[in-house]
Design an enzyme around this catalytic site. Sequence first.
Site, PDB file in Angstrom:
ATOM      1  N   SER A  86       0.823  -1.196   0.000  1.00 41.35           N
ATOM      2  CA  SER A  86       0.000   0.000   0.000  1.00 41.35           C
ATOM      3  C   SER A  86       0.873   1.270   0.000  1.00 41.35           C
ATOM      4  O   SER A  86       1.774   1.419  -0.818  1.00 41.35           O
ATOM      5  CB  SER A  86      -0.963  -0.045   1.189  1.00 41.35           C
ATOM      6  OG  SER A  86      -2.030   0.858   1.051  1.00 41.35           O
ATOM      7  N   ASP A 221      -8.821  -6.682  -4.651  1.00 37.86           N
ATOM      8  CA  ASP A 221      -8.537  -5.574  -3.742  1.00 37.86           C
ATOM      9  C   ASP A 221      -9.595  -4.482  -3.926  1.00 37.86           C
ATOM     10  O   ASP A 221      -9.754  -3.941  -5.018  1.00 37.86           O
ATOM     11  CB  ASP A 221      -7.141  -5.026  -4.036  1.00 37.86           C
ATOM     12  CG  ASP A 221      -6.658  -4.021  -3.010  1.00 37.86           C
ATOM     13  OD1 ASP A 221      -7.489  -3.458  -2.271  1.00 37.86           O
ATOM     14  OD2 ASP A 221      -5.433  -3.805  -2.953  1.00 37.86           O
ATOM     15  N   HIS A 251      -7.116  -6.439   0.177  1.00 38.07           N
ATOM     16  CA  HIS A 251      -6.007  -5.487   0.241  1.00 38.07           C
ATOM     17  C   HIS A 251      -4.934  -5.944   1.227  1.00 38.07           C
ATOM     18  O   HIS A 251      -3.744  -5.735   0.980  1.00 38.07           O
ATOM     19  CB  HIS A 251      -6.534  -4.106   0.640  1.00 38.07           C
ATOM     20  CG  HIS A 251      -5.503  -3.024   0.578  1.00 38.07           C
ATOM     21  ND1 HIS A 251      -4.861  -2.664  -0.589  1.00 38.07           N
ATOM     22  CD2 HIS A 251      -4.981  -2.219   1.549  1.00 38.07           C
ATOM     23  CE1 HIS A 251      -3.998  -1.689  -0.344  1.00 38.07           C
ATOM     24  NE2 HIS A 251      -4.043  -1.402   0.937  1.00 38.07           N
TER      25      HIS A 251
END
Length: 272
Positions: A86, A221, A251
């Site tokens: 991320s 995701d 995610h």
Amino acid sequence: MEIGNEQPRHHFVLVHGMNHGAWCWYKVVTALRRAGHRATALDMAGCGVHPARVDEVAGFEEYSRPLLDALAALPPGERAVLVAHSHGGYSVALAVERFPEKVAAAVFVTASMPAVGRAMAATSDELLAYVGPDHFMDSEELEQRNPKIEGKPFIFGPKFMAQRVYNLSPPEDLTLGLSLIRPANSFTTNNSKETVMRDENLLTAKRYGSASRVFVTVEDDRALPVGFQRRMTAQSPDVQVEGMAAGGADHMAMLSRPEELAELLVRIAGGI
């Protein structure tokens, strides 16, 4: 499936995303170590159990300092496999630019992956335009207590985490995440003080661009949509693309499909 029987053993350095900490890698760290590899999960400044408060971290380089210091401290000749998740992709990109000789590969697991010759914050700007203003649901901007820092701290909301971040993860990991997340500053605000994230000349072809880079797509995701993942890889055509099998990974792939991710990381490292 058993992983890690091949030689040589590798040193993986794992970097968390926004509001998270080293703790979110606990399953993957366990799997990598069980297979005989070294695995180091780091807290960026003000995250996890790092002692700094969010209003004490003045800029993105300071936020990323734990990773930069860890690479600087590697023994001569040792090269690590950096793994970003991320928002951690920005810290890894900065680290590769600063220490390319100490990086065997940079792996972006559904992570923000800036392109050579563009400001890192441009990727964040494009993501916000792609997902729209309501994407983050009940997440909140908090008051900035330090007037020397522009931009406000941000924290994920419980609904956003449950529906878009941990939606396929075990419920106990969502409970863990809700207990341990901390506010963080993305440092993407367009201002003169944040020189690192807004520097168009920061990421060079000679250093960041020359590193072995791999992007791991996660089809399901909901936080970083796969369409945007593909947009980032299209902007960096020299990056190798791997994917996790569709179904079951959200995610937080390190929590929802940790064994599969660990196997993939070992395979990537073995191919360097």
